[in-house]
Design a protein around this motif. Structure first.
Motif, short mmCIF file in Angstrom:
data_model
loop_
_atom_site.label_atom_id
_atom_site.label_comp_id
_atom_site.label_asym_id
_atom_site.label_seq_id
_atom_site.Cartn_x
_atom_site.Cartn_y
_atom_site.Cartn_z
N HIS A 89 90.87 35.65 81.45
CA HIS A 89 90.18 36.82 81.44
C HIS A 89 88.81 36.55 82.00
O HIS A 89 87.86 35.83 81.27
CB HIS A 89 90.24 37.39 79.94
N SER A 116 89.88 43.72 74.37
CA SER A 116 89.85 44.08 75.70
C SER A 116 90.34 45.57 75.89
O SER A 116 91.74 45.73 75.37
CB SER A 116 90.75 43.01 76.59
N GLN A 117 89.69 46.43 76.19
CA GLN A 117 90.29 47.75 76.59
C GLN A 117 91.29 47.97 77.57
O GLN A 117 92.11 48.58 77.67
CB GLN A 117 88.91 48.76 76.85
N GLN A 118 90.93 46.85 78.60
CA GLN A 118 91.81 46.95 79.68
C GLN A 118 93.31 46.46 79.62
O GLN A 118 94.21 46.86 79.83
CB GLN A 118 91.19 46.20 80.94
#
Length: 347
Positions: A10, A39-41
């Protein structure tokens, strides 16, 4: 709870991704872990890729973080030797972990080829480089010396290995007023009694938790401390005040095996839970110092000294092998120092 963990990259970093169905309690727990991020993604929580987290989440450890097969076998043999010699579990763990880091450092080298120069190189390139403590440095030297004597039947010349000077750290001591506030902070009788007994007898945390009801001799006003540090038994006097508190506690809780038991009957109270009991007392007493349970033992010894108790008796009460260990309390006693008049007052 259902969750899964896997290794990911990441933003160019090695991370551990932890996935689970939305759960407020689990989210609160993972937020408390050092380095945790959302992690929004990726829609996952992720943590630094460390040995500790790999173990915690059931992932395989890196090969480079493990000793060689010969080294791992040597550590097992070393542990068995320490157990047969009745070393304490904490000493076995400390020595084994310290030794493991050394053998991981030389995982590509045969044990028979390791010599004094390798220990010095490890000291410079690992311990000092990573700014590890002087106490850790001494532990690893002790562990290495004993390991090679036991498993390789040869001596590492300890005199050629640089040992750090021990830092002359003074014990932390509370005033009598502060101790009183801490001991009176809890309304819970068990919590109050545990903290009071540590201070009133100068006990170590492990000594308190190992106590059994039969160790309290109310006729002679003493407590028998069995198999404490250094495999020694000793006795400590019980004040009438703490004896009354113990009687009240015993009637209320009726412990079965250990004097202070946790949620499971017959099992000793957990040391981490006892530390939390102290932290809660500090909050209630509005004391901002980073007090530990051992501060109560230090305070007991210092207050005895300030009240005129002979140093030799304090040594016996604390279970110190050497009088030099006990003498450190003379440096924190304020009885004589407070009588010195500052020249500033004459200006």
């Amino acid at each position: 709870m259902n969750w899964s963990a896997k290794l990911i990259k990441h933003n160019g970093e090695d991370r551990i991704a932890v996935s689970f169905e939305k759960d407020a309690a689990l989210i609160a727990r993972i937020k408390k872990l050092d380095g945790s991020k959302w992690s929004q993604q990726l829609r996952v929580w992720h943590l630094p890729d460390t040995e500790v987290y790999r173990k915690q989440f059931g992932l395989a450890l890196r090969e480079e973080s493990m000793p060689s097969t010969e080294g791992a076998e040597g550590i097992l043999k070393f542990k068995r030797y320490l157990q047969s010699k009745r070393y304490s579990e904490s000493t076995i763990k400390t020595y084994s972990e310290a030794l493991k880091s050394f053998l991981v450092f030389y995982r590509l080298k045969d044990l028979s080829e390791i010599d004094n120069d390798d220990v010095i190189r490890y000291n410079n390139d690992y311990i000092l480089k990573n700014r590890l403590s002087s106490s850790y440095q001494n532990q690893i030297v002790n562990a290495i010396k004993l390991f090679f004597k036991i498993t390789q039947n040869r001596l590492i010349d300890i005199e050629k290995i640089h040992r750090p000077k021990r830092a002359k750290v003074l014990p932390n001591v509370l005033s009598k007023e502060e101790v009183k506030k801490i001991l009176e902070a809890h309304s819970n009788l068990k919590h109050k009694t545990m903290l009071s007994l540590i201070y009133s007898c100068g006990l170590r945390c492990g000594e308190l938790l190992a106590l059994q009801p039969v160790h309290i001799d109310s006729k002679r006003n003493i407590v028998l401390l069995k198999n404490s540090k250094g495999k020694k038994d000793r006795i400590a006097p019980l004040s009438p005040k703490i004896l009354n508190m113990l009687r009240e506690y015993f009637i209320a809780y009726k412990p079965k095996v250990y004097l202070f038991e946790g949620q499971v009957e017959g099992k000793p109270y957990d040391s981490r839970s006892l530390q939390m009991v102290l932290k809660q007392a500090l909050v209630k007493a509005q004391i901002g110092k980073p007090v530990t349970l051992h501060w109560l033992r230090h305070s007991y010894a210092t207050h005895l000294l300030e009240s005129g108790t002979d140093l030799r008796y304090i040594q016996e009460l604390l279970g110190h092998n050497s009088s030099k260990t006990t003498e450190i309390y003379t440096h924190v006693s304020t009885k004589s120092i407070q009588q010195i008049k500052s020249p500033f007052d004459d200006l």
